[in-house]
Design a protein around this motif. Structure first.
Motif, PDB file in Angstrom:
ATOM      1  N   ALA A  86      38.673  15.732  49.503  1.00  0.00           N
ATOM      2  CA  ALA A  86      39.423  14.959  50.492  1.00  0.00           C
ATOM      3  C   ALA A  86      39.796  13.571  49.990  1.00  0.00           C
ATOM      4  N   SER A 119      46.999  11.722  59.854  1.00  0.00           N
ATOM      5  CA  SER A 119      46.485  13.015  60.316  1.00  0.00           C
ATOM      6  C   SER A 119      47.235  13.435  61.575  1.00  0.00           C
ATOM      7  N   THR A 214      49.655  16.515  55.773  1.00  0.00           N
ATOM      8  CA  THR A 214      48.873  15.433  56.393  1.00  0.00           C
ATOM      9  C   THR A 214      48.706  14.357  55.328  1.00  0.00           C
ATOM     10  N   ARG A 215      48.513  13.143  55.731  1.00  0.00           N
ATOM     11  CA  ARG A 215      48.240  12.038  54.793  1.00  0.00           C
ATOM     12  C   ARG A 215      49.260  11.965  53.637  1.00  0.00           C
ATOM     13  N   ARG A 238      49.218  16.505  50.800  1.00  0.00           N
ATOM     14  CA  ARG A 238      47.981  17.007  51.390  1.00  0.00           C
ATOM     15  C   ARG A 238      48.267  17.900  52.569  1.00  0.00           C
ATOM     16  N   ASP A 240      45.428  18.960  54.882  1.00  0.00           N
ATOM     17  CA  ASP A 240      43.998  19.046  55.169  1.00  0.00           C
ATOM     18  C   ASP A 240      43.652  19.994  56.320  1.00  0.00           C
ATOM     19  N   ASP A 250      36.670  24.136  57.417  1.00  0.00           N
ATOM     20  CA  ASP A 250      37.394  22.867  57.435  1.00  0.00           C
ATOM     21  C   ASP A 250      37.430  22.312  56.004  1.00  0.00           C
ATOM     22  N   PRO A 252      39.646  20.416  53.037  1.00  0.00           N
ATOM     23  CA  PRO A 252      40.858  19.649  52.744  1.00  0.00           C
ATOM     24  C   PRO A 252      41.547  20.210  51.506  1.00  0.00           C
TER      25      PRO A 252
END
Ligand code: AMP
Length: 373
Positions: A86, A119, A214-215, A238, A240, A250, A252
């Motif tokens: 991550a 996010s 994301t990100r 990303r 994630d 979960d 990333p």
């Protein structure tokens, strides 16, 4: 899989995917590689075997786009995915490695564009802000973007339409909406990039066409002189949330994909055909059969060998031998067959001599070594 991972209201899913029914089964030609990689990751529970996985893929992808230079309906992507890390360091490592790879292909004037879209919560809050900011100017937007204002307002940010580009200029950047954790991640990525010495620009309008990001997002552009407007060599970011969204843990992840045709155009690389060692010329029916066997044997021994299989005249075959760029022509007629030889003709020196069949391999190797020295 693609609708779920890429997003129902993205251009790729809405307009470009080739989906059809085959023997009562729904089938889609894959438009990209990440969703399939994630599905494989989830199906095999890979996170139970290794904490960090680094994968690559290469292969054809399919999108019903308007074809142009560097944009095709079937194209090849090479991509990579990193699962299980991550931290912002891996984002910078990926971007920096890609810059080195592009440079090693001789591609110049690279520009790295980076952005962070935060996010899930950031995206939702920013979507509301974009909608609120553009609603009063709805009439000025392109027809596509007027529709996107309801369905997927972030897509308006990277619209190529001049009307849309003008309208989005006044919007606040998405980076204003990042949470503290997202902001720290983005700043961390930039600090790594600076330490690695990779120049980049923060591009607040970079949102990219797929919903799963994301990100960190990035694109590397280059070779504008050769690619024109389609100068995005590769892109990535990303995602994630995707492993979890597709039923996994979960985990990333970050990845990229590069269009291989674009890399070829941008790099001037060409796959030079290897020089032809021998062009076999057969005169008459018996000789054509002998020639076929000789070509097969020489190829098996590693020589690059061509022949004229049409039974054309000597003159015509010799012309093809010259045009092939071969160093040597091996000429076979009835007399040569009876004597167990071929006429070994050095095409550069215009010299010809009979060579026993058993010695051809040795003589060709010597001709190849002579040409190389
Ligand atoms: P994307 O999967 O849309 O993020 O695209 C990643 C990269 O794939 C782009 O930067 C291009 O180099 C390449 N690419 C995407 N679409 C096409 C296409 N239709 N034809 C050729 N290359 C493409």
């Amino acid at each position: 899989l693609f609708v779920r991972a890429i997003g129902e209201t993205t251009d790729v899913v809405e307009k470009e995917m080739y989906s059809f029914t085959h023997h009562d089964e729904g089938l889609t030609l894959r438009p990209e590689g990440t969703a399939g990689a994630v599905r494989a990751y989830v199906e095999h529970g890979v996170q139970n075997h290794e904490p960090v996985s680094r994968w690559y893929y290469m292969g054809p992808m399919f999108r019903g786009e308007r074809p142009a230079r560097g944009r095709y309906r079937q194209f090849y992507q090479a991509g990579a995915e990193v699962f299980g890390d991550a931290g912002p360091g891996v984002d910078a490592e990926l971007i920096d490695t890609l810059c080195r790879m592009l440079e090693s292909l001789g591609i110049s004037d690279l520009t790295v564009h980076v952005n962070s879209i935060g996010s899930e919560g950031t995206r939702v809050r920013y979507q509301d802000a974009v909608r609120a900011g553009l609603m009063p100017r709805k009439e000025q937007l392109s027809a596509d973007s007027q529709r996107r204002l309801d369905t997927n307002p972030l897509r308006i940010l990277d619209s190529k339409d001049p009307k849309d580009r003008e309208a989005v200029l006044g919007l606040p950047p998405i980076t204003d909406f990042l949470t503290d954790a997202d902001r720290a991640h983005f700043e961390g990525c930039q600090a790594f990039l600076r330490a690695l010495g990779t120049p980049f620009v923060v591009d607040p309008l970079l949102v990219r066409g797929l919903d799963y990001y994301t990100r960190t997002l990035f694109e590397i552009k280059g070779a504008k002189d050769k690619l024109g407007a389609g100068d995005t060599l590769l892109g990535g970011g990303r995602y994630d949330g995707m492993v979890k969204d597709l039923g996994g843990a979960d985990v990333p992840a970050i990845g990229f994909a590069a269009g291989m045709e674009r890399l070829l155009i941008a790099s001037d690389l060409s796959a030079a055909a290897p020089p032809v060692d021998a062009f076999v010329v057969g005169m008459g029916q018996r000789a054509l059969i002998e020639a076929a066997v000789l070509v097969r044997d020489l190829r098996a021994q590693g020589f690059v060998c061509e022949a004229d299989t049409r039974g054309a005249s000597l003159k015509s075959q010799m012309r093809r031998a010259s045009a092939s760029g071969a160093r040597v022509a091996l000429v076979i007629g009835d007399q040569e067959i009876d004597q167990g030889v071929v006429q070994f003709k050095d095409l550069a020196a215009h010299a010809q001599r009979p060579v026993p069949r058993a010695d051809i391999q040795k003589e060709l190797a010597a001709a190849r070594a002579g040409a190389a020295s």
